[in-house]
Write a protein that holds these residues in place. Structure first.
Motif, PDB file in Angstrom:
ATOM      1  N   LEU A  68      15.434   6.042  20.106  1.00  0.00           N
ATOM      2  CA  LEU A  68      16.539   5.281  20.695  1.00  0.00           C
ATOM      3  C   LEU A  68      17.659   6.245  21.025  1.00  0.00           C
ATOM      4  N   MET A  69      18.480   5.887  21.993  1.00  0.00           N
ATOM      5  CA  MET A  69      19.600   6.751  22.369  1.00  0.00           C
ATOM      6  C   MET A  69      20.927   6.051  22.125  1.00  0.00           C
ATOM      7  N   LYS A  70      21.936   6.850  21.767  1.00  0.00           N
ATOM      8  CA  LYS A  70      23.289   6.328  21.768  1.00  0.00           C
ATOM      9  C   LYS A  70      23.595   5.955  23.214  1.00  0.00           C
ATOM     10  N   PRO A  71      24.253   4.914  23.481  1.00  0.00           N
ATOM     11  CA  PRO A  71      25.112   4.101  22.635  1.00  0.00           C
ATOM     12  C   PRO A  71      24.442   2.903  21.965  1.00  0.00           C
ATOM     13  N   ASP A  72      23.124   2.828  21.953  1.00  0.00           N
ATOM     14  CA  ASP A  72      22.454   1.702  21.301  1.00  0.00           C
ATOM     15  C   ASP A  72      22.846   1.663  19.826  1.00  0.00           C
ATOM     16  N   SER A  73      23.461   0.573  19.395  1.00  0.00           N
ATOM     17  CA  SER A  73      23.941   0.490  18.015  1.00  0.00           C
ATOM     18  C   SER A  73      22.795   0.446  17.003  1.00  0.00           C
ATOM     19  N   LEU A  74      21.575   0.158  17.463  1.00  0.00           N
ATOM     20  CA  LEU A  74      20.424   0.183  16.549  1.00  0.00           C
ATOM     21  C   LEU A  74      20.190   1.585  15.988  1.00  0.00           C
ATOM     22  N   VAL A  75      20.575   2.621  16.744  1.00  0.00           N
ATOM     23  CA  VAL A  75      20.463   4.005  16.263  1.00  0.00           C
ATOM     24  C   VAL A  75      21.293   4.152  14.987  1.00  0.00           C
ATOM     25  N   PHE A  76      22.515   3.644  15.033  1.00  0.00           N
ATOM     26  CA  PHE A  76      23.400   3.727  13.878  1.00  0.00           C
ATOM     27  C   PHE A  76      22.848   2.905  12.717  1.00  0.00           C
ATOM     28  N   ARG A  77      22.353   1.713  13.017  1.00  0.00           N
ATOM     29  CA  ARG A  77      21.792   0.854  11.969  1.00  0.00           C
ATOM     30  C   ARG A  77      20.632   1.539  11.270  1.00  0.00           C
ATOM     31  N   LYS A  78      19.730   2.159  12.043  1.00  0.00           N
ATOM     32  CA  LYS A  78      18.570   2.851  11.456  1.00  0.00           C
ATOM     33  C   LYS A  78      19.007   3.939  10.474  1.00  0.00           C
ATOM     34  N   ILE A  79      19.995   4.723  10.878  1.00  0.00           N
ATOM     35  CA  ILE A  79      20.452   5.820  10.024  1.00  0.00           C
ATOM     36  C   ILE A  79      21.149   5.278   8.781  1.00  0.00           C
ATOM     37  N   LEU A  80      21.984   4.270   8.948  1.00  0.00           N
ATOM     38  CA  LEU A  80      22.653   3.661   7.790  1.00  0.00           C
ATOM     39  C   LEU A  80      21.625   3.166   6.775  1.00  0.00           C
ATOM     40  N   GLU A  81      20.590   2.494   7.264  1.00  0.00           N
ATOM     41  CA  GLU A  81      19.551   1.970   6.375  1.00  0.00           C
ATOM     42  C   GLU A  81      18.732   3.096   5.742  1.00  0.00           C
ATOM     43  N   GLN A  82      18.322   4.042   6.556  1.00  0.00           N
ATOM     44  CA  GLN A  82      17.477   5.135   6.063  1.00  0.00           C
ATOM     45  C   GLN A  82      18.198   5.978   5.007  1.00  0.00           C
ATOM     46  N   GLU A  83      19.500   6.207   5.187  1.00  0.00           N
ATOM     47  CA  GLU A  83      20.261   7.041   4.261  1.00  0.00           C
ATOM     48  C   GLU A  83      21.000   6.230   3.194  1.00  0.00           C
TER      49      GLU A  83
END
Length: 186
Positions: free
Chosen positions: A111-126
């Motif tokens: 996924l690429m920024k600005p897709d907010s799912l990118v941020f969600r994935k990282i928040l969840e993974q970390e």
């Protein structure tokens, strides 16, 4: 310029609504397009490597800001739309790879920024809490807005003093430790 002229002549010969037929049936044309693409891709990679990657430099005070984060035990992650290989090259070139826990690139995430799912994935993974996470970015559209939509605090790096509308920005990494201390306390 040559590529643009070639594109114009091709487009005049084959209007866009007929390209699927041409690409499907005209083998000579397919081979010509592949050769143009390959030749220009190789040239582009060479120019890019020599003109951009080899001439990159860090902004002043970046190392001090990274050392401050390390001393404060602030975990750092990178989220980039750059390719993984390019991101690794830059970090190794400047000797700053070890400051970052993990590098996330669009290439690896899918996924690429600005897709907010990118941020969600990282928040969840970390296992990161958005309310205690800070996104430092240089683009309101790709970094700041999507992070804020996820409840993440944001800082816009604005070294050229562009007129912007962001909740918080900084122009020099020298100021970053002070700003981070303030944000961490709030």
């Amino acid at each position: 310029e040559t590529l643009f002229c070639l594109y114009q002549s091709i487009y005049q010969q084959y209007p866009i609504d007929h390209w699927d037929i041409v690409l499907g049936e005209d083998l000579h044309f397919q081979l010509l397009l592949k050769k143009i693409w390959l030749d220009n891709y190789i040239l582009f990679r060479k120019v890019y490597q020599e003109g951009v990657m080899d001439n990159l430099s860090l902004f002043p005070n970046v190392i001090d800001a990274l050392l401050f984060c390390q001393q404060q035990k602030i975990p750092l992650y990178i989220l980039s739309n750059w390719r993984q290989k390019n991101q690794e090259f830059k970090l190794e070139k400047f000797g700053i790879r070890d400051f970052f826990q993990k590098i996330y690139t669009s290439e690896k995430i899918g996924l690429m920024k600005p897709d907010s799912l990118v941020f969600r994935k990282i928040l969840e993974q970390e296992c990161l809490d958005p309310s205690t996470t800070i996104m430092i970015g240089n683009s309101i559209k790709e970094d700041i807005s999507p992070a804020e939509s996820m409840g993440i605090k944001t800082l816009l790096f604005n070294p050229y003093w562009k007129k912007i509308s962001a909740s918080a920005s900084f122009t020099s990494y020298q100021k970053l430790p002070w700003i981070l201390q303030h944000l961490i306390r709030s």
